[in-house]
Design an enzyme around this catalytic site. Structure first.
Site, PDB file in Angstrom:
ATOM      1  N   SER A 124       0.837  -1.202   0.000  1.00 49.07           N
ATOM      2  CA  SER A 124       0.000   0.000   0.000  1.00 49.07           C
ATOM      3  C   SER A 124       0.864   1.240   0.000  1.00 49.07           C
ATOM      4  O   SER A 124       1.959   1.253   0.565  1.00 49.07           O
ATOM      5  CB  SER A 124      -0.852  -0.021   1.273  1.00 49.07           C
ATOM      6  OG  SER A 124      -1.424   1.244   1.495  1.00 49.07           O
ATOM      7  N   TYR A 149      -1.878  -0.787  10.759  1.00 47.30           N
ATOM      8  CA  TYR A 149      -2.162  -1.451   9.474  1.00 47.30           C
ATOM      9  C   TYR A 149      -1.014  -1.188   8.494  1.00 47.30           C
ATOM     10  O   TYR A 149      -0.455  -2.106   7.891  1.00 47.30           O
ATOM     11  CB  TYR A 149      -3.496  -0.943   8.891  1.00 47.30           C
ATOM     12  CG  TYR A 149      -3.560  -1.090   7.401  1.00 47.30           C
ATOM     13  CD1 TYR A 149      -3.703  -2.339   6.802  1.00 47.30           C
ATOM     14  CD2 TYR A 149      -3.418   0.031   6.567  1.00 47.30           C
ATOM     15  CE1 TYR A 149      -3.712  -2.469   5.425  1.00 47.30           C
ATOM     16  CE2 TYR A 149      -3.433  -0.093   5.194  1.00 47.30           C
ATOM     17  CZ  TYR A 149      -3.575  -1.345   4.631  1.00 47.30           C
ATOM     18  OH  TYR A 149      -3.564  -1.464   3.271  1.00 47.30           O
ATOM     19  N   LYS A 153       2.365  -3.478   6.573  1.00 46.29           N
ATOM     20  CA  LYS A 153       2.823  -3.510   5.166  1.00 46.29           C
ATOM     21  C   LYS A 153       4.315  -3.215   5.080  1.00 46.29           C
ATOM     22  O   LYS A 153       5.046  -3.849   4.311  1.00 46.29           O
ATOM     23  CB  LYS A 153       2.031  -2.513   4.318  1.00 46.29           C
ATOM     24  CG  LYS A 153       0.532  -2.789   4.244  1.00 46.29           C
ATOM     25  CD  LYS A 153       0.201  -4.069   3.500  1.00 46.29           C
ATOM     26  CE  LYS A 153      -1.280  -4.305   3.348  1.00 46.29           C
ATOM     27  NZ  LYS A 153      -1.606  -5.637   2.812  1.00 46.29           N
ATOM     28  N   ASN A 179      -5.331   4.542  -4.213  1.00 46.77           N
ATOM     29  CA  ASN A 179      -6.695   4.435  -3.667  1.00 46.77           C
ATOM     30  C   ASN A 179      -7.606   3.684  -4.635  1.00 46.77           C
ATOM     31  O   ASN A 179      -8.199   4.298  -5.539  1.00 46.77           O
ATOM     32  CB  ASN A 179      -7.251   5.836  -3.385  1.00 46.77           C
ATOM     33  CG  ASN A 179      -6.551   6.500  -2.218  1.00 46.77           C
ATOM     34  OD1 ASN A 179      -5.347   6.744  -2.260  1.00 46.77           O
ATOM     35  ND2 ASN A 179      -7.283   6.801  -1.169  1.00 46.77           N
ATOM     36  N   GLY A 295      -4.315  11.763  11.277  1.00 46.68           N
ATOM     37  CA  GLY A 295      -3.423  10.901  10.495  1.00 46.68           C
ATOM     38  C   GLY A 295      -3.524  11.120   9.000  1.00 46.68           C
ATOM     39  O   GLY A 295      -2.735  10.562   8.229  1.00 46.68           O
ATOM     40  N   ASP A 296      -4.519  11.903   8.532  1.00 39.53           N
ATOM     41  CA  ASP A 296      -4.681  12.121   7.085  1.00 39.53           C
ATOM     42  C   ASP A 296      -3.605  13.055   6.529  1.00 39.53           C
ATOM     43  O   ASP A 296      -3.212  14.014   7.185  1.00 39.53           O
ATOM     44  CB  ASP A 296      -6.047  12.752   6.789  1.00 39.53           C
ATOM     45  CG  ASP A 296      -7.109  11.728   6.460  1.00 39.53           C
ATOM     46  OD1 ASP A 296      -6.783  10.523   6.431  1.00 39.53           O
ATOM     47  OD2 ASP A 296      -8.268  12.132   6.235  1.00 39.53           O
TER      48      ASP A 296
HETATM   49  N1  UFG Z   1     -12.660  11.319   3.330  1.00 38.56           N
HETATM   50  C1  UFG Z   1     -13.691  12.152   3.705  1.00 38.56           C
HETATM   51  N2  UFG Z   1     -14.800  11.595   4.280  1.00 38.56           N
HETATM   52  C2  UFG Z   1     -14.942  10.255   4.463  1.00 38.56           C
HETATM   53  C3  UFG Z   1     -13.875   9.405   4.060  1.00 38.56           C
HETATM   54  C4  UFG Z   1     -12.750   9.983   3.510  1.00 38.56           C
HETATM   55  O1  UFG Z   1     -13.603  13.367   3.565  1.00 38.56           O
HETATM   56  O2  UFG Z   1     -15.975   9.816   4.983  1.00 38.56           O
HETATM   57  C5  UFG Z   1     -11.467  11.907   2.706  1.00 38.56           C
HETATM   58  C6  UFG Z   1     -10.192  11.680   3.486  1.00 38.56           C
HETATM   59  O3  UFG Z   1     -10.012  12.669   4.468  1.00 38.56           O
HETATM   60  C7  UFG Z   1      -9.146  11.717   2.371  1.00 38.56           C
HETATM   61  C8  UFG Z   1      -9.881  11.127   1.162  1.00 38.56           C
HETATM   62  O4  UFG Z   1     -11.260  11.262   1.469  1.00 38.56           O
HETATM   63  O5  UFG Z   1      -8.800  13.042   2.077  1.00 38.56           O
HETATM   64  C9  UFG Z   1      -9.569   9.677   0.927  1.00 38.56           C
HETATM   65  O6  UFG Z   1      -9.809   8.951   2.127  1.00 38.56           O
HETATM   66  P1  UFG Z   1      -9.900   7.343   2.135  1.00 38.56           P
HETATM   67  O7  UFG Z   1     -10.229   6.932   3.533  1.00 38.56           O
HETATM   68  O8  UFG Z   1     -10.800   6.882   1.050  1.00 38.56           O
HETATM   69  O9  UFG Z   1      -8.441   6.892   1.709  1.00 38.56           O
HETATM   70  P2  UFG Z   1      -7.018   7.161   2.418  1.00 38.56           P
HETATM   71  O10 UFG Z   1      -6.169   7.836   1.397  1.00 38.56           O
HETATM   72  O11 UFG Z   1      -7.155   7.786   3.726  1.00 38.56           O
HETATM   73  O12 UFG Z   1      -6.527   5.674   2.692  1.00 38.56           O
HETATM   74  C10 UFG Z   1      -6.412   4.748   1.629  1.00 38.56           C
HETATM   75  C11 UFG Z   1      -6.653   3.338   2.151  1.00 38.56           C
HETATM   76  C12 UFG Z   1      -5.571   2.909   3.087  1.00 38.56           C
HETATM   77  C13 UFG Z   1      -4.234   3.105   2.449  1.00 38.56           C
HETATM   78  C14 UFG Z   1      -4.070   4.509   1.932  1.00 38.56           C
HETATM   79  C15 UFG Z   1      -2.795   4.571   1.122  1.00 38.56           C
HETATM   80  O13 UFG Z   1      -7.873   3.286   2.859  1.00 38.56           O
HETATM   81  O14 UFG Z   1      -5.721   1.518   3.339  1.00 38.56           O
HETATM   82  O15 UFG Z   1      -5.153   4.854   1.060  1.00 38.56           O
HETATM   83  O16 UFG Z   1      -2.491   5.837   0.734  1.00 38.56           O
HETATM   84  F1  UFG Z   1      -3.297   2.854   3.378  1.00 38.56           F
END
Ligand code: UFG
Length: 343
Positions: A124, A149, A153, A179, A295-296
């Site tokens: 990932s 998680y 990885k 993603n 964490g974002d």
């Molecule tokens: N987001 C929202 N509202 C939500 C969900 C997400 O605004 O309800 C935003 C997040 O803040 C982020 C974007 O949408 O800016 C993407 O969020 P995701 O949760 O869809 O994806 P992430 O990038 O946080 O995480 C994903 C996978 C992880 C992996 C990561 C690798 O879920 O398993 O990409 O970069 F580790």
């Protein structure tokens, strides 16, 4: 090749099974159905016209895994099985480390004992953590994730590198997904998260279909195009094709282990995705803006050039197709995989 796909009933695994069949390989699924449904098997058969062999097995169980390798002639493994929810991993780290690390070791043991030395691993982009800036290249160092998680990885990538170095003949491709979104164009398989979706696309799709009232946008004060987080969304069918390209490349790989980003190289904000989804579905997706999610990152997207040069693979599907295919899947299967299929 006969390819064991661990986690083959799951979201990425099931699309990879379809891609393998299309490329003339034979997939054998191993899954414990902890986050997937046996209903996918019937759907896979409808798509590819062949029944896919499936073993219900707990990969942390060494004897059961060994039995699987004895029952099946296997030429290669695509190891997709694993726990994958970032938030859950923070509250249940022991489960995440035990499950993800032990199952990978068990599979690696069974591979070595049975002379199987080709491995494609589901890693990932989370391994890049917060220390590197986009576009993220595979040589970024050190790798360090912000959550258990992601840390599994990072550790597994290291474990597999050490295993490949110590055991002659191993060839390992580490696929760093960005993603994954979208669904198979048939609308028969797609992402089917249990409970409240953690990820953006399935949440947006469930709002559009009426299962949830509104989306909460996690922060709109980032230094990005419109203040919301930017990510590299990749169509799951493109991602699945990346697995086949990596598998086919293993025998000609000069290194024992090689990491490949599977992303598009493009960056899309939360609001851009939401608007694209509204256009594709014809539905309005209500949202409110909440605080940032802990964490974002503000921005994360791939440098996908290594996969293009070395695997001859690149993502082909647009954001519009990602949204249209997600909507086709979601609207035809409002309750996910347990939805009834018209015969
Ligand atoms: N987001 C929202 N509202 C939500 C969900 C997400 O605004 O309800 C935003 C997040 O803040 C982020 C974007 O949408 O800016 C993407 O969020 P995701 O949760 O869809 O994806 P992430 O990038 O946080 O995480 C994903 C996978 C992880 C992996 C990561 C690798 O879920 O398993 O990409 O970069 F580790």
């Amino acid at each position: 090749m006969r390819v064991l796909v661990t986690g083959g009933a799951g979201y990425v695994g099931s699309h990879t099974v379809v891609a393998l069949a299309e490329a003339g390989h034979t997939a054998v699924i191993a899954d414990n159905f902890s986050n997937s449904s046996p209903a996918v098997l019937d759907r896979l058969e409808r798509i590819s016209g062949v029944s896919v062999e499936c073993h219900e097995v707990e990969l942390t169980d060494a004897e059961a895994t060994e039995r699987l390798f004895h029952a099946e002639p296997i030429d290669a493994v695509i190891h997709c099985a694993g726990l994958k929810a970032v938030g859950e991993s923070v509250s249940a780290p022991r489960e995440y480390y035990r499950n993800n690390l032990v199952s990978t070791l068990t599979v690696a043991d069974a591979m070595e004992k049975n002379g199987v030395r080709r491995l494609v691993f589901s890693s990932s982009a989370t391994v890049y953590g917060a220390a590197h800036s986009s576009p993220l290249g595979e040589d970024s160092w050190p790798l360090e994730s912000s959550n258990p998680y992601g840390q599994t990885k990072v550790i597994i990538e290291r474990m597999l590198s050490d295993i490949a170095a110590a055991n002659p003949g191993w060839k390992v491709a580490l696929l760093r997904y960005f993603n994954p979104v979208g669904a198979h164009a048939s609308g028969l398989i797609g992402e089917d998260p249990r409970g409240v979706p953690n990820n953006l696309m399935p949440f947006v799709a469930q709002v559009a279909v009426g299962r949830r009232d509104r989306l909460t946008v996690h922060g709109d004060d980032y230094d990005t195009v419109d203040g919301t987080g930017e990510r590299d969304y990749i169509h799951v069918v493109d991602l699945a094709a990346g697995h086949v390209a990596a598998l086919d490349h293993l025998d000609s790989m000069t290194a024992d282990v090689r990491a490949f980003n599977l992303g598009t190289g493009a960056s899309t904000s939360v609001l851009q995705l939401l608007r694209a989804f509204e256009r594709a579905s014809g539905r309005t997706v209500p949202y409110v803006v909440g605080p940032r999610r802990e964490g974002d990152l503000a921005v994360a997207y791939a440098d996908p050039s290594r996969a293009r040069t070395e695997l001859g693979w690149m993502a082909a599907r647009s954001l519009e197709e990602m949204c249209a295919d997600t909507w086709r899947w979601q609207s035809a299967n409002p309750s996910g995989m347990s939805s009834r299929l018209d015969s």
